[in-house]
Design a protein around this motif. Structure first.
Motif, PDB file in Angstrom:
ATOM      1  N   GLY A  31      29.047  28.424  25.578  1.00  0.00           N
ATOM      2  CA  GLY A  31      28.050  29.425  25.925  1.00  0.00           C
ATOM      3  C   GLY A  31      28.403  30.005  27.278  1.00  0.00           C
ATOM      4  O   GLY A  31      29.147  29.393  28.048  1.00  0.00           O
ATOM      5  N   CYS A  32      27.870  31.189  27.587  1.00  0.00           N
ATOM      6  CA  CYS A  32      28.167  31.777  28.891  1.00  0.00           C
ATOM      7  C   CYS A  32      27.054  32.719  29.319  1.00  0.00           C
ATOM      8  O   CYS A  32      26.216  33.137  28.533  1.00  0.00           O
ATOM      9  CB  CYS A  32      29.503  32.497  28.888  1.00  0.00           C
ATOM     10  SG  CYS A  32      29.661  33.843  27.699  1.00  0.00           S
ATOM     11  N   GLY A  33      27.093  33.021  30.593  1.00  0.00           N
ATOM     12  CA  GLY A  33      26.133  33.939  31.172  1.00  0.00           C
ATOM     13  C   GLY A  33      26.464  34.133  32.635  1.00  0.00           C
ATOM     14  O   GLY A  33      27.488  33.653  33.129  1.00  0.00           O
ATOM     15  N   ALA A  34      25.583  34.824  33.318  1.00  0.00           N
ATOM     16  CA  ALA A  34      25.782  35.075  34.739  1.00  0.00           C
ATOM     17  C   ALA A  34      24.450  34.907  35.456  1.00  0.00           C
ATOM     18  O   ALA A  34      23.377  34.982  34.847  1.00  0.00           O
ATOM     19  CB  ALA A  34      26.330  36.475  34.964  1.00  0.00           C
ATOM     20  N   PRO A  47      21.616  35.560  30.597  1.00  0.00           N
ATOM     21  CA  PRO A  47      22.303  34.890  29.491  1.00  0.00           C
ATOM     22  C   PRO A  47      22.981  35.943  28.617  1.00  0.00           C
ATOM     23  O   PRO A  47      22.444  37.026  28.401  1.00  0.00           O
ATOM     24  CB  PRO A  47      21.169  34.187  28.741  1.00  0.00           C
ATOM     25  CG  PRO A  47      19.917  34.874  29.160  1.00  0.00           C
ATOM     26  CD  PRO A  47      20.169  35.494  30.502  1.00  0.00           C
ATOM     27  N   THR A  48      24.178  35.646  28.159  1.00  0.00           N
ATOM     28  CA  THR A  48      24.921  36.603  27.340  1.00  0.00           C
ATOM     29  C   THR A  48      25.502  35.906  26.111  1.00  0.00           C
ATOM     30  O   THR A  48      25.596  34.683  26.056  1.00  0.00           O
ATOM     31  CB  THR A  48      26.094  37.240  28.128  1.00  0.00           C
ATOM     32  OG1 THR A  48      27.052  36.231  28.443  1.00  0.00           O
ATOM     33  CG2 THR A  48      25.606  37.929  29.386  1.00  0.00           C
ATOM     34  N   ALA A  49      25.916  36.727  25.164  1.00  0.00           N
ATOM     35  CA  ALA A  49      26.681  36.217  24.025  1.00  0.00           C
ATOM     36  C   ALA A  49      28.097  35.940  24.509  1.00  0.00           C
ATOM     37  O   ALA A  49      28.574  36.559  25.468  1.00  0.00           O
ATOM     38  CB  ALA A  49      26.692  37.251  22.905  1.00  0.00           C
ATOM     39  N   ASN A  50      28.764  35.026  23.853  1.00  0.00           N
ATOM     40  CA  ASN A  50      30.163  34.746  24.141  1.00  0.00           C
ATOM     41  C   ASN A  50      31.013  35.725  23.344  1.00  0.00           C
ATOM     42  O   ASN A  50      31.016  35.701  22.116  1.00  0.00           O
ATOM     43  CB  ASN A  50      30.499  33.295  23.768  1.00  0.00           C
ATOM     44  CG  ASN A  50      31.919  32.927  24.111  1.00  0.00           C
ATOM     45  OD1 ASN A  50      32.726  33.757  24.467  1.00  0.00           O
ATOM     46  ND2 ASN A  50      32.220  31.647  24.005  1.00  0.00           N
ATOM     47  N   ALA A  51      31.741  36.596  24.036  1.00  0.00           N
ATOM     48  CA  ALA A  51      32.549  37.626  23.383  1.00  0.00           C
ATOM     49  C   ALA A  51      33.998  37.190  23.158  1.00  0.00           C
ATOM     50  O   ALA A  51      34.822  38.002  22.747  1.00  0.00           O
ATOM     51  CB  ALA A  51      32.515  38.908  24.218  1.00  0.00           C
ATOM     52  N   ALA A  52      34.299  35.923  23.382  1.00  0.00           N
ATOM     53  CA  ALA A  52      35.674  35.439  23.201  1.00  0.00           C
ATOM     54  C   ALA A  52      36.067  35.475  21.734  1.00  0.00           C
ATOM     55  O   ALA A  52      35.235  35.281  20.842  1.00  0.00           O
ATOM     56  CB  ALA A  52      35.818  34.022  23.740  1.00  0.00           C
ATOM     57  N   GLU A  53      37.347  35.689  21.502  1.00  0.00           N
ATOM     58  CA  GLU A  53      37.865  35.698  20.138  1.00  0.00           C
ATOM     59  C   GLU A  53      37.685  34.327  19.488  1.00  0.00           C
ATOM     60  O   GLU A  53      37.419  34.232  18.297  1.00  0.00           O
ATOM     61  CB  GLU A  53      39.350  36.080  20.185  1.00  0.00           C
ATOM     62  CG  GLU A  53      39.929  36.405  18.840  1.00  0.00           C
ATOM     63  CD  GLU A  53      41.334  36.957  18.980  1.00  0.00           C
ATOM     64  OE1 GLU A  53      42.241  36.380  18.358  1.00  0.00           O
ATOM     65  OE2 GLU A  53      41.513  37.961  19.696  1.00  0.00           O
ATOM     66  N   ALA A  64      30.565  45.461  28.262  1.00  0.00           N
ATOM     67  CA  ALA A  64      29.262  46.140  28.344  1.00  0.00           C
ATOM     68  C   ALA A  64      28.243  45.284  29.091  1.00  0.00           C
ATOM     69  O   ALA A  64      27.480  45.801  29.924  1.00  0.00           O
ATOM     70  CB  ALA A  64      28.753  46.474  26.941  1.00  0.00           C
ATOM     71  N   ASP A  65      28.232  43.984  28.797  1.00  0.00           N
ATOM     72  CA  ASP A  65      27.306  43.093  29.508  1.00  0.00           C
ATOM     73  C   ASP A  65      27.658  42.989  30.989  1.00  0.00           C
ATOM     74  O   ASP A  65      26.771  42.988  31.850  1.00  0.00           O
ATOM     75  CB  ASP A  65      27.289  41.699  28.880  1.00  0.00           C
ATOM     76  CG  ASP A  65      26.422  41.618  27.640  1.00  0.00           C
ATOM     77  OD1 ASP A  65      25.520  42.457  27.470  1.00  0.00           O
ATOM     78  OD2 ASP A  65      26.652  40.699  26.827  1.00  0.00           O
ATOM     79  N   ILE A  66      28.951  42.909  31.297  1.00  0.00           N
ATOM     80  CA  ILE A  66      29.373  42.823  32.705  1.00  0.00           C
ATOM     81  C   ILE A  66      28.914  44.060  33.477  1.00  0.00           C
ATOM     82  O   ILE A  66      28.381  43.949  34.588  1.00  0.00           O
ATOM     83  CB  ILE A  66      30.909  42.652  32.821  1.00  0.00           C
ATOM     84  CG1 ILE A  66      31.307  41.218  32.485  1.00  0.00           C
ATOM     85  CG2 ILE A  66      31.420  43.021  34.205  1.00  0.00           C
ATOM     86  CD1 ILE A  66      30.933  40.171  33.510  1.00  0.00           C
ATOM     87  N   VAL A  67      29.095  45.222  32.905  1.00  0.00           N
ATOM     88  CA  VAL A  67      28.675  46.462  33.570  1.00  0.00           C
ATOM     89  C   VAL A  67      27.159  46.451  33.793  1.00  0.00           C
ATOM     90  O   VAL A  67      26.669  46.761  34.887  1.00  0.00           O
ATOM     91  CB  VAL A  67      29.120  47.709  32.765  1.00  0.00           C
ATOM     92  CG1 VAL A  67      28.463  48.978  33.292  1.00  0.00           C
ATOM     93  CG2 VAL A  67      30.637  47.828  32.783  1.00  0.00           C
ATOM     94  N   ARG A  68      26.409  46.065  32.755  1.00  0.00           N
ATOM     95  CA  ARG A  68      24.943  46.000  32.872  1.00  0.00           C
ATOM     96  C   ARG A  68      24.531  45.014  33.972  1.00  0.00           C
ATOM     97  O   ARG A  68      23.677  45.320  34.810  1.00  0.00           O
ATOM     98  CB  ARG A  68      24.348  45.581  31.528  1.00  0.00           C
ATOM     99  CG  ARG A  68      22.847  45.337  31.537  1.00  0.00           C
ATOM    100  CD  ARG A  68      22.331  44.862  30.181  1.00  0.00           C
ATOM    101  NE  ARG A  68      22.988  43.659  29.669  1.00  0.00           N
ATOM    102  CZ  ARG A  68      22.655  42.417  30.033  1.00  0.00           C
ATOM    103  NH1 ARG A  68      21.709  42.205  30.919  1.00  0.00           N
ATOM    104  NH2 ARG A  68      23.283  41.379  29.497  1.00  0.00           N
ATOM    105  N   ILE A  69      25.158  43.852  34.001  1.00  0.00           N
ATOM    106  CA  ILE A  69      24.827  42.817  34.992  1.00  0.00           C
ATOM    107  C   ILE A  69      25.191  43.294  36.399  1.00  0.00           C
ATOM    108  O   ILE A  69      24.387  43.190  37.329  1.00  0.00           O
ATOM    109  CB  ILE A  69      25.534  41.494  34.640  1.00  0.00           C
ATOM    110  CG1 ILE A  69      24.938  40.914  33.355  1.00  0.00           C
ATOM    111  CG2 ILE A  69      25.426  40.492  35.791  1.00  0.00           C
ATOM    112  CD1 ILE A  69      25.773  39.809  32.722  1.00  0.00           C
ATOM    113  N   MET A  80      27.372  37.774  42.010  1.00  0.00           N
ATOM    114  CA  MET A  80      27.359  37.219  40.663  1.00  0.00           C
ATOM    115  C   MET A  80      27.951  35.815  40.672  1.00  0.00           C
ATOM    116  O   MET A  80      28.942  35.552  41.352  1.00  0.00           O
ATOM    117  CB  MET A  80      28.151  38.089  39.702  1.00  0.00           C
ATOM    118  CG  MET A  80      27.974  37.654  38.254  1.00  0.00           C
ATOM    119  SD  MET A  80      28.777  38.769  37.084  1.00  0.00           S
ATOM    120  CE  MET A  80      30.155  37.750  36.617  1.00  0.00           C
ATOM    121  N   ILE A  81      27.326  34.929  39.916  1.00  0.00           N
ATOM    122  CA  ILE A  81      27.833  33.587  39.652  1.00  0.00           C
ATOM    123  C   ILE A  81      28.040  33.519  38.143  1.00  0.00           C
ATOM    124  O   ILE A  81      27.141  33.858  37.373  1.00  0.00           O
ATOM    125  CB  ILE A  81      26.833  32.506  40.102  1.00  0.00           C
ATOM    126  CG1 ILE A  81      26.576  32.592  41.608  1.00  0.00           C
ATOM    127  CG2 ILE A  81      27.338  31.109  39.698  1.00  0.00           C
ATOM    128  CD1 ILE A  81      25.446  31.682  42.097  1.00  0.00           C
TER     129      ILE A  81
END
Length: 142
Positions: A31-34, A47-53, A64-69, A80-81
């Motif tokens: 899981g991941c997030g910032a 909290p974000t979805a994991n976009a890894a392959e 898209a999530d990084i830009v929003r955050i 950011m952490i």
């Protein structure tokens, strides 16, 4: 090798509980997030979805999530952490984590599910451009 703890990240108990719930819900994948922080005190969870392959082996936040955050954190001039989980291994940066962190400069909070079904536990690290890992301390605050 990990240097002695030289920094503390303060996380409100409610946000820490949100992080644990998000990470636990991602199991058995990573899981991941910032987090948004000001002066090493967390003020917001992303909290974000994991976009890894291969989410069972790595974690990435989507562009898209990084830009929003980033845009939101810029509103309160924070930092950011990055946080993510290791489903099987220790809460310690992997070689791949270190390579990514060397470029980003983020603090890394890593959760481990080593003792699943027990709740995951977390540790926090700074990783400099040379790849030196320094462990800090997570302090939960009311």
């Amino acid at each position: 090798m990990v240097a002695d703890a030289q920094f503390v990240v303060r996380i409100p108990e409610s946000i820490y509980a949100e992080m644990v719930a998000h990470i636990a819900a991602s199991y058995p994948n990573e899981g991941c997030g910032a987090l948004g922080s000001v002066d090493e005190q967390v003020v917001k969870n992303y909290p974000t979805a994991n976009a890894a392959e291969r989410p069972d082996d790595f974690s990435i936040i989507s562009e898209a999530d990084i830009v929003r955050i980033y845009n939101d954190i810029d509103e309160y001039d924070g930092d950011m952490i990055y946080y993510h989980s290791h489903p099987i291994t220790e809460a310690y940066p992997s070689a791949r984590d270190i390579e990514w962190a060397k470029r980003s400069g983020y603090l890394y909070i890593i959760f481990s599910h080593r003792f699943h079904p027990e709740p995951p536990y977390a540790r926090v690290f700074k990783i400099d451009a040379a790849g030196t890992v320094t462990e800090g301390k997570i302090e939960q605050i009311a």
